[in-house]
Design a protein around this motif. Sequence first.
Motif, PDB file in Angstrom:
ATOM      1  N   ILE A 108       0.883  -1.132  -0.002  1.00 53.79           N
ATOM      2  CA  ILE A 108      -0.069  -0.063   0.046  1.00 53.79           C
ATOM      3  C   ILE A 108       0.960   1.150   0.088  1.00 53.79           C
ATOM      4  CG2 ILE A 108      -1.858   1.302   1.466  1.00 53.79           C
ATOM      5  CD1 ILE A 108      -2.577  -1.649   2.544  1.00 53.79           C
ATOM      6  N   LYS A 109       0.378   2.059  -0.855  1.00 61.43           N
ATOM      7  CA  LYS A 109       1.076   3.485  -0.887  1.00 61.43           C
ATOM      8  C   LYS A 109       0.054   4.460  -0.688  1.00 61.43           C
ATOM      9  CE  LYS A 109       4.623   2.679  -4.228  1.00 61.43           C
ATOM     10  NZ  LYS A 109       5.304   2.771  -5.658  1.00 61.43           N
ATOM     11  N   SER A 150      -2.699  -4.140  11.501  1.00 65.25           N
ATOM     12  CA  SER A 150      -1.111  -5.038  11.761  1.00 65.25           C
ATOM     13  C   SER A 150      -0.296  -4.485  10.793  1.00 65.25           C
ATOM     14  CB  SER A 150      -1.711  -6.281  11.913  1.00 65.25           C
ATOM     15  OG  SER A 150      -2.426  -6.473  13.326  1.00 65.25           O
ATOM     16  N   ILE A 151      -0.457  -3.415  10.180  1.00 63.43           N
ATOM     17  CA  ILE A 151       0.470  -2.943   9.079  1.00 63.43           C
ATOM     18  C   ILE A 151       1.931  -2.996   9.414  1.00 63.43           C
ATOM     19  CG2 ILE A 151      -1.130  -1.696   7.938  1.00 63.43           C
ATOM     20  CD1 ILE A 151       0.716   0.740   9.070  1.00 63.43           C
ATOM     21  N   GLU A 152       2.760  -3.130   8.490  1.00 59.68           N
ATOM     22  CA  GLU A 152       4.373  -3.011   8.580  1.00 59.68           C
ATOM     23  C   GLU A 152       4.701  -1.919   7.695  1.00 59.68           C
ATOM     24  OE1 GLU A 152       8.211  -5.669   7.184  1.00 59.68           O
ATOM     25  OE2 GLU A 152       6.509  -6.804   8.057  1.00 59.68           O
ATOM     26  N   VAL A 153       5.526  -0.908   8.266  1.00 59.41           N
ATOM     27  CA  VAL A 153       5.911   0.401   7.625  1.00 59.41           C
ATOM     28  C   VAL A 153       7.081  -0.127   6.777  1.00 59.41           C
ATOM     29  CG1 VAL A 153       6.699   2.569   7.682  1.00 59.41           C
ATOM     30  CG2 VAL A 153       4.799   1.728   9.194  1.00 59.41           C
ATOM     31  N   GLU A 154       7.306  -0.048   5.540  1.00 61.07           N
ATOM     32  CA  GLU A 154       8.353  -0.454   4.711  1.00 61.07           C
ATOM     33  C   GLU A 154       9.214   0.966   4.643  1.00 61.07           C
ATOM     34  OE1 GLU A 154       6.634  -1.762   0.879  1.00 61.07           O
ATOM     35  OE2 GLU A 154       7.905  -3.876   1.663  1.00 61.07           O
ATOM     36  N   ASN A 155       8.610   2.155   4.307  1.00 60.44           N
ATOM     37  CA  ASN A 155       9.237   3.351   3.981  1.00 60.44           C
ATOM     38  C   ASN A 155       8.410   4.432   4.170  1.00 60.44           C
ATOM     39  OD1 ASN A 155      11.190   5.000   3.139  1.00 60.44           O
ATOM     40  ND2 ASN A 155      11.032   4.879   0.770  1.00 60.44           N
ATOM     41  N   MET A 156       9.109   5.585   4.817  1.00 56.61           N
ATOM     42  CA  MET A 156       8.031   6.846   4.968  1.00 56.61           C
ATOM     43  C   MET A 156       9.302   7.843   4.373  1.00 56.61           C
ATOM     44  SD  MET A 156       6.334   8.662   8.146  1.00 56.61           S
ATOM     45  CE  MET A 156       7.592   9.154   8.984  1.00 56.61           C
ATOM     46  N   SER A 157       8.829   8.773   3.499  1.00 58.14           N
ATOM     47  CA  SER A 157       9.553  10.061   2.865  1.00 58.14           C
ATOM     48  C   SER A 157       8.598  11.052   2.766  1.00 58.14           C
ATOM     49  CB  SER A 157      10.016   9.421   1.577  1.00 58.14           C
ATOM     50  OG  SER A 157       9.007   8.972   0.705  1.00 58.14           O
ATOM     51  N   ASP A 158       9.447  12.272   2.888  1.00 62.51           N
ATOM     52  CA  ASP A 158       8.856  13.436   2.878  1.00 62.51           C
ATOM     53  C   ASP A 158       8.913  14.108   1.509  1.00 62.51           C
ATOM     54  OD1 ASP A 158       8.505  13.872   5.624  1.00 62.51           O
ATOM     55  OD2 ASP A 158      10.600  14.494   5.871  1.00 62.51           O
ATOM     56  N   LEU A 159       7.682  14.474   1.094  1.00 59.50           N
ATOM     57  CA  LEU A 159       7.504  15.036  -0.030  1.00 59.50           C
ATOM     58  C   LEU A 159       7.078  16.572   0.011  1.00 59.50           C
ATOM     59  CD1 LEU A 159       5.280  12.430  -1.854  1.00 59.50           C
ATOM     60  CD2 LEU A 159       7.841  12.979  -2.177  1.00 59.50           C
ATOM     61  N   GLN A 160       7.054  17.569  -0.962  1.00 61.55           N
ATOM     62  CA  GLN A 160       6.553  18.943  -0.621  1.00 61.55           C
ATOM     63  C   GLN A 160       5.495  18.964   0.116  1.00 61.55           C
ATOM     64  OE1 GLN A 160       6.494  19.635  -4.734  1.00 61.55           O
ATOM     65  NE2 GLN A 160       8.670  20.411  -5.017  1.00 61.55           N
ATOM     66  N   LEU A 194       3.883   7.211   2.443  1.00 58.53           N
ATOM     67  CA  LEU A 194       4.017   5.974   3.441  1.00 58.53           C
ATOM     68  C   LEU A 194       3.617   4.864   2.355  1.00 58.53           C
ATOM     69  CD1 LEU A 194       4.042   5.531   6.256  1.00 58.53           C
ATOM     70  CD2 LEU A 194       1.665   5.565   6.394  1.00 58.53           C
ATOM     71  N   GLN A 195       4.474   4.096   2.808  1.00 61.80           N
ATOM     72  CA  GLN A 195       4.583   2.677   1.945  1.00 61.80           C
ATOM     73  C   GLN A 195       4.519   1.717   3.023  1.00 61.80           C
ATOM     74  OE1 GLN A 195       8.156   3.006  -0.390  1.00 61.80           O
ATOM     75  NE2 GLN A 195       7.260   3.385  -2.146  1.00 61.80           N
ATOM     76  N   LYS A 202      -4.313  12.126  -0.378  1.00 63.20           N
ATOM     77  CA  LYS A 202      -4.181  12.539  -1.648  1.00 63.20           C
ATOM     78  C   LYS A 202      -4.278  11.591  -2.713  1.00 63.20           C
ATOM     79  CE  LYS A 202      -4.331  16.956  -1.060  1.00 63.20           C
ATOM     80  NZ  LYS A 202      -5.612  17.616  -1.365  1.00 63.20           N
ATOM     81  N   ASP A 203      -3.548  10.343  -2.223  1.00 61.33           N
ATOM     82  CA  ASP A 203      -3.559   9.057  -3.216  1.00 61.33           C
ATOM     83  C   ASP A 203      -3.454   7.854  -2.338  1.00 61.33           C
ATOM     84  OD1 ASP A 203      -3.407   7.819  -5.776  1.00 61.33           O
ATOM     85  OD2 ASP A 203      -1.106   7.806  -5.485  1.00 61.33           O
ATOM     86  N   LEU A 204      -4.064   6.913  -2.788  1.00 63.90           N
ATOM     87  CA  LEU A 204      -4.095   5.664  -1.947  1.00 63.90           C
ATOM     88  C   LEU A 204      -3.767   4.477  -3.049  1.00 63.90           C
ATOM     89  CD1 LEU A 204      -4.093   3.796   0.359  1.00 63.90           C
ATOM     90  CD2 LEU A 204      -6.852   4.387   0.484  1.00 63.90           C
ATOM     91  N   THR A 205      -3.040   3.820  -3.135  1.00 64.56           N
ATOM     92  CA  THR A 205      -2.950   2.684  -3.937  1.00 64.56           C
ATOM     93  C   THR A 205      -2.667   1.261  -3.275  1.00 64.56           C
ATOM     94  OG1 THR A 205      -1.775   4.405  -5.476  1.00 64.56           O
ATOM     95  CG2 THR A 205      -1.403   1.746  -5.965  1.00 64.56           C
TER      96      THR A 205
END
Length: 168
Positions: A93-94, A119-129, A134-135, A163-166
């Motif tokens: 999920i993104k 029960s998610i597992e966070v893979e990556n979190m990155s700042d954007l403008q 969140l992945q 704003k976006d959910l994939t």
Amino acid sequence: MSISNLKQKKSRITIFNEPVICRFCSHDVFIPYEVNVNVEQPGIGVRHARDIAICQHCGEVKLFGDPSYYDAEKDNFIWALNQHLLSVRKYKIKILLYVGKRNNDKITSFINKLIQVLSIEVENMSDLQGGVLLQIKLSSLNEMQTIRFIIIDTAKRMNITIKDLTIK
């Protein structure tokens, strides 16, 4: 098939092809068990097997029996109980989200709530403008639509804009 032959795993159970439904929440995902109870006078030690299934949505216990029987006319045993094991699906999920003024506490709370509920597992979190990408990974019995609803509902309750959910 006796309940003792059913696997103690999340599943849908049918009796004569009719689904077992929870009377409280109307869901149909259960874990079946066989329990032994002493229903005679204390001290005699006679135990009887009882068939139960625990609703995986609300926790209600459903008591039922196995009405399977032998049909002498057709010389055939009629199986009443069937179990359909539910497979665990894996999702990636993104989520692109905004929280107004960048508020790390709000994002952390959102992630913690998703961990608690899904029960998610966070893979990556990155700042954007002005936002955060969140992945996450998730293994669940839930359908994609249910997961989408939970994520969007959680964000709304916490005043977070998605704003976006994939979901894949």
